[in-house]
Write a protein that holds these residues in place. Structure first.
Motif, short mmCIF file in Angstrom:
data_model
loop_
_atom_site.label_atom_id
_atom_site.label_comp_id
_atom_site.label_asym_id
_atom_site.label_seq_id
_atom_site.Cartn_x
_atom_site.Cartn_y
_atom_site.Cartn_z
N PHE A 228 0.86 -1.20 0.00
CA PHE A 228 0.00 0.00 0.00
C PHE A 228 0.88 1.23 0.00
CE2 PHE A 228 0.58 -1.47 4.40
CZ PHE A 228 1.22 -0.37 4.95
N ASN A 229 0.30 2.35 -0.36
CA ASN A 229 0.99 3.63 -0.28
C ASN A 229 0.42 4.38 0.91
OD1 ASN A 229 1.99 2.77 -2.71
ND2 ASN A 229 1.68 4.74 -3.74
N SER A 230 1.20 5.33 1.43
CA SER A 230 0.65 6.17 2.49
C SER A 230 1.16 7.59 2.29
CB SER A 230 1.02 5.63 3.87
OG SER A 230 2.37 5.89 4.14
N VAL A 231 0.53 8.49 2.99
CA VAL A 231 0.82 9.91 2.79
C VAL A 231 2.10 10.32 3.51
CG1 VAL A 231 -0.04 12.24 3.27
CG2 VAL A 231 -1.59 10.47 2.43
N GLN A 237 5.23 19.66 -0.56
CA GLN A 237 4.42 18.73 -1.36
C GLN A 237 3.97 17.55 -0.51
OE1 GLN A 237 4.13 18.34 -5.10
NE2 GLN A 237 4.34 20.57 -4.93
N ARG A 238 2.74 17.11 -0.72
CA ARG A 238 2.32 15.86 -0.10
C ARG A 238 2.73 14.73 -1.03
NH1 ARG A 238 -1.74 15.80 3.82
NH2 ARG A 238 -3.10 14.26 2.91
N THR A 239 3.23 13.64 -0.45
CA THR A 239 3.61 12.49 -1.29
C THR A 239 2.67 11.34 -0.96
OG1 THR A 239 5.18 11.69 0.37
CG2 THR A 239 6.06 13.17 -1.33
N TYR A 240 2.64 10.38 -1.84
CA TYR A 240 1.83 9.18 -1.62
C TYR A 240 2.69 8.02 -2.08
CZ TYR A 240 -2.48 6.50 -1.18
OH TYR A 240 -3.43 5.61 -0.78
#
Ligand code: XMP
Length: 299
Positions: A228-231, A237-240
């Motif tokens: 899964f990805n998370s924030v 910048q917000r990353t995922y």
């Protein structure tokens, strides 16, 4: 070590009895000469630089008759879109056999010209605890007969055997690596990009463990990629992005295992390095579960 010496004698006798005198020295590959062909298969899910390192050590240093076969494309093609762990294992087991059979056919062709025998046996390093997860791993219609001289031994016994045979400390005490490799440490489906991420993270992890002088205290350590990805945040910048799960256990028989208590500063260094150096990762977790009920691997 008395019991190991007698094990070697007993096994040589057993192999002599089952496959005849020519194969009596399978326990000591160096003694077999050119009748023994070791095949190192790059299945595309090995650790970073693993094949190169193993080739240098086994071929260049120990003088073993070793061929490196790069079959990574075949393996990764067959693993495409496969998420189910047991299917991954089955595909990898079957593909190994395909590669071994093709390689045996190639060697047979070379040998025919020299009037030498055909290859009949496949030597596998199965240990006693492997007998459960290797079941059904190999193809049913295999042409080569499988011999597994170490199949009744536990890891610590094989290590005693290795030392008795004069192998050096680092080789004997290497952490075990499962046959299906990183395929079962990438949860969910496998892509080249995910292989890169887990290889780089694992490399940093093991490097820092060695630097901290902890490698020999740990029975097995590895990095896995969670599905899964998370924030996260980078600059404004917000990353995922992806999460790496680190695992390290203490164990003697690998049937039970305790999670390893790292000094916090070591964990901090590892986590910082992975997040800074591995593109696509913004989070690192440490697994604090013991076996049982958790297993050592995540799949
Ligand atoms: P588990 O995850 O069952 O692992 O606690 C115990 C030991 O076995 C290794 N392992 C494997 N080795 N093929 C292998 O050759 C496999 O499919 C496999 N699954 C687990 C694991 O790395 C650990 O050393």
């Amino acid at each position: 070590n008395w019991s190991m010496t007698s094990f070697i004698d007993k096994e040589i006798e057993r192999i002599r009895a089952t496959v005849g005198p020519t194969a009596q020295v399978v326990l000591m590959s160096m003694a077999i000469g050119d009748r023994f062909h070791a095949i190192l298969v790059d299945n595309g899910v090995m650790r970073l630089n693993e094949c190169k390192t193993v080739y240098e050590r086994m071929h260049n240093k120990l003088g073993i008759n070793l061929t490196l076969v790069d079959a990574s494309k075949t393996f990764l093609d067959r693993l495409k879109d496969v998420s189910e762990p047991e299917r991954k294992r089955k595909i990898i087991g079957n593909t190994f056999i395909d590669v071994f059979e093709a390689e045996a056919a190639r060697i047979d062709k070379e040998n025919e010209a020299k009037g030498l025998h055909k290859i009949e046996f496949l030597l596998q390093g199965t240990l006693y605890p492997d007998t459960h997860h290797n079941v059904g791993g190999l193809k049913e219609d295999m042409k080569l007969k499988v011999i597994e001289p170490l199949r009744e031994l536990f890891k610590d016994e094989v290590r005693a055997l290795g030392l008795l045979m004069g192998l050096d400390h680092d080789l004997v005490w290497r952490h075990p690596f499962p046959g299906p490799g990183l395929a079962i440490r990438i949860l969910g489906d496998i892509t080249e990009e995910k292989v890169r991420i887990v290889q780089q993270a694992d490399h940093i992890y093991i490097e820092e463990i060695r630097k901290a002088g902890l490698y020999d205290k740990i029975a097995q350590a590895y990095a896995a990629l969670l599905p899964f990805n998370s924030v996260g945040v980078m600059g404004d910048q917000r990353t995922y992005e992806k999460t790496i799960c680190l695992r390290a256990v203490e164990s003697t028989d690998f049937m039970t295992a305790d999670w390893f208590m790292f000094p916090y500063d070591v964990l901090k260094r590892i986590s910082n390095r992975i997040i800074n150096e591995v593109r696509g990762v913004n989070r690192v977790m440490y697994d604090v579960s013991s076996k049982p009920p958790a297993t050592i691997e995540l799949e």
